[in-house]
Design an enzyme around this catalytic site. Sequence first.
Site, PDB file in Angstrom:
ATOM      1  N   GLU A 328       0.666  -1.232   0.013  1.00  0.00           N
ATOM      2  CA  GLU A 328       0.203   0.117  -0.113  1.00  0.00           C
ATOM      3  C   GLU A 328       0.797   1.215  -0.069  1.00  0.00           C
ATOM      4  OE1 GLU A 328      -4.177  -1.308   2.228  1.00  0.00           O
ATOM      5  OE2 GLU A 328      -2.239  -1.092   3.570  1.00  0.00           O
TER       6      GLU A 328
HETATM    7  C1  TNX Z   1      -4.618  -3.935   4.652  1.00  0.00           C
HETATM    8  S1  TNX Z   1      -2.923  -6.395   4.268  1.00  0.00           S
HETATM    9  C2  TNX Z   1      -3.413  -3.660   5.150  1.00  0.00           C
HETATM   10  C3  TNX Z   1      -3.195  -3.229   6.520  1.00  0.00           C
HETATM   11  C4  TNX Z   1      -4.546  -3.176   7.136  1.00  0.00           C
HETATM   12  C5  TNX Z   1      -5.409  -4.206   6.674  1.00  0.00           C
HETATM   13  C6  TNX Z   1      -6.743  -4.087   7.581  1.00  0.00           C
HETATM   14  C7  TNX Z   1      -1.901  -5.477   4.056  1.00  0.00           C
HETATM   15  C8  TNX Z   1      -0.604  -5.844   3.613  1.00  0.00           C
HETATM   16  N1  TNX Z   1      -2.002  -3.947   4.396  1.00  0.00           N
HETATM   17  O1  TNX Z   1      -2.367  -2.202   6.663  1.00  0.00           O
HETATM   18  O2  TNX Z   1      -4.272  -3.049   8.688  1.00  0.00           O
HETATM   19  O3  TNX Z   1      -5.618  -4.205   5.315  1.00  0.00           O
HETATM   20  O4  TNX Z   1      -7.632  -5.142   7.031  1.00  0.00           O
END
Ligand code: TNX
Length: 525
Positions: A328
């Site tokens: 992300e």
């Molecule tokens: C996605 S999974 C994220 C996390 C969040 C989560 C909440 C991932 C690699 N990144 O930063 O906490 O969703 O479900």
Amino acid sequence: MDTGESARTRPETSRPVDGAQAPAIVPWPQVVEVADGEPFHLGPGVRVVAGPQPGAVSAGVLVANVLGRLVGSPVAVVQEDDGAGAAVVLELVDVADLPLPPGLDAGLASSGYQVVVTAQRVHVRAASGTGLLHGAVTVQQATLPAGVAGTGEVPPLRVVDWPRFAWRGLCLDVARHFFGLDDLERLVDLLLQLKLNVLHLHLTDDQGWRLDVPSRPALAAVSGRTAVDGDPGGHLSAEQYAHLTSYAATRGITVIPEIDLPGHVNAALHAVGELTPSGEPAREYTGIDVGFSRLHLDLPTTRPFLHDVLGDVAAMTPGPYVHIGGDEVLTMEPAEYRGFVEAAVAEIRAAGKRVVGWQEVAGAVAEMVAEGGSADDVVVQYWDEREGAEEVTRVARVGAGVVLSPATRVYLDMKYDAGTPLGLEWAGHVPLRQAYEWEPADVLPGVPPDRLLGVEAALWTETVRAASDLYTLLLPRLAAAAEVAWTAPERRRWEDFAQRLPRHAAQWGAAGLRWFAAPEVDWSL
Ligand code: TNX
């Protein structure tokens, strides 16, 4: 050598079990046969016999502790089996002497075990201390009545077992809300009960930094204090982390630390101002948005930061992996992102470890391979089924390992249903049956089977404040994930699993763990 197959220890007539009378073993083993005959009585006076090898002794001490709690008085560990009295015998053997399928991968075989229960003996044989522990857990779960202190009975039984996947894990986010050493040790105990072998700790994020790294004490000193909603923070000292990794290793569990880069870094920018372009520390962040923070590769302070932090974390970690995050990053050009992945991979390799990254690193790693690099020591973790499947498949085809954490199945921070007070909903609801009924090989069908390493559930803690919240979301779904990761697909059946669960719930309750009475299961015992 005693093969454990002598007439004395082999149950008279054995037959495969059918669902209704199945012992409550989770994950379900590969081979279970019940026999006619007297049960083994577990009560005061029972002894553990463990051979002289260190692996057997340390397994023996753990098993004696657990049995001691079960029978309500201390259980002795002795080296020689004099044949008298009731005994649980733990025997380390050569892997070739276990009745495992020929050609089984050596890593899988080393976690396997055989259990033979007769009226006089519980005989566990395995090729490693971890295998012995797995066998002992199976015996404990087969003990009736479940969770009642003082005494128990193990029906005559033969189990031969080994895991389907080498990587059976849980990722816990300790950054959004912190969980300390005691909570993490209790969690490790639960992982062993489910024969899981990876505890991935998401140690850093926008809201907090949870591991004191010696070269950069400001990180934990400043950003250890913050958490979502201004809740209390906390961090693990280097000593506590060392304690945790060895506590886990003794139980066959590898701790994988994650330092999330180059996004999810507000806590680092808050503690170390020289990482921002202005040189001013970022403000603390206690919300739950994602994707806004980033490092800057062209700042002179950034590479030394990567070197110090990743080098320290690798040096502090006995296990073979360090996780570099990579998820992300919404505000960075691909070239700079790739530069970060390359730099982080180089630091981890120089420190003698292998790299794990979220699926977003797949493209950058594939480019490195196209330019002559290798992905053989890289593991990519697949979580977001909305995108990225092609990149993950492509990098697996050029050597990377893949761990599956599909959010619609094993993101255990998703609500069970609309009525769950805790949890998020971005990937929908994840009812228990949905966490159970899926086939890992079908998730990314283009990944070569030998590159599919396993399954890791994840618990993100934006809404999770206390241990009771944690276990409400984990249980019973973590048991489902564990069975998906351990048991061969042809031996998994939802109806059977649902029948075995209530006896586990009784044990969770007895251990003080909160669990959710998922409506798909009849929980009456
Ligand atoms: C996605 S999974 C994220 C996390 C969040 C989560 C909440 C991932 C690699 N990144 O930063 O906490 O969703 O479900």
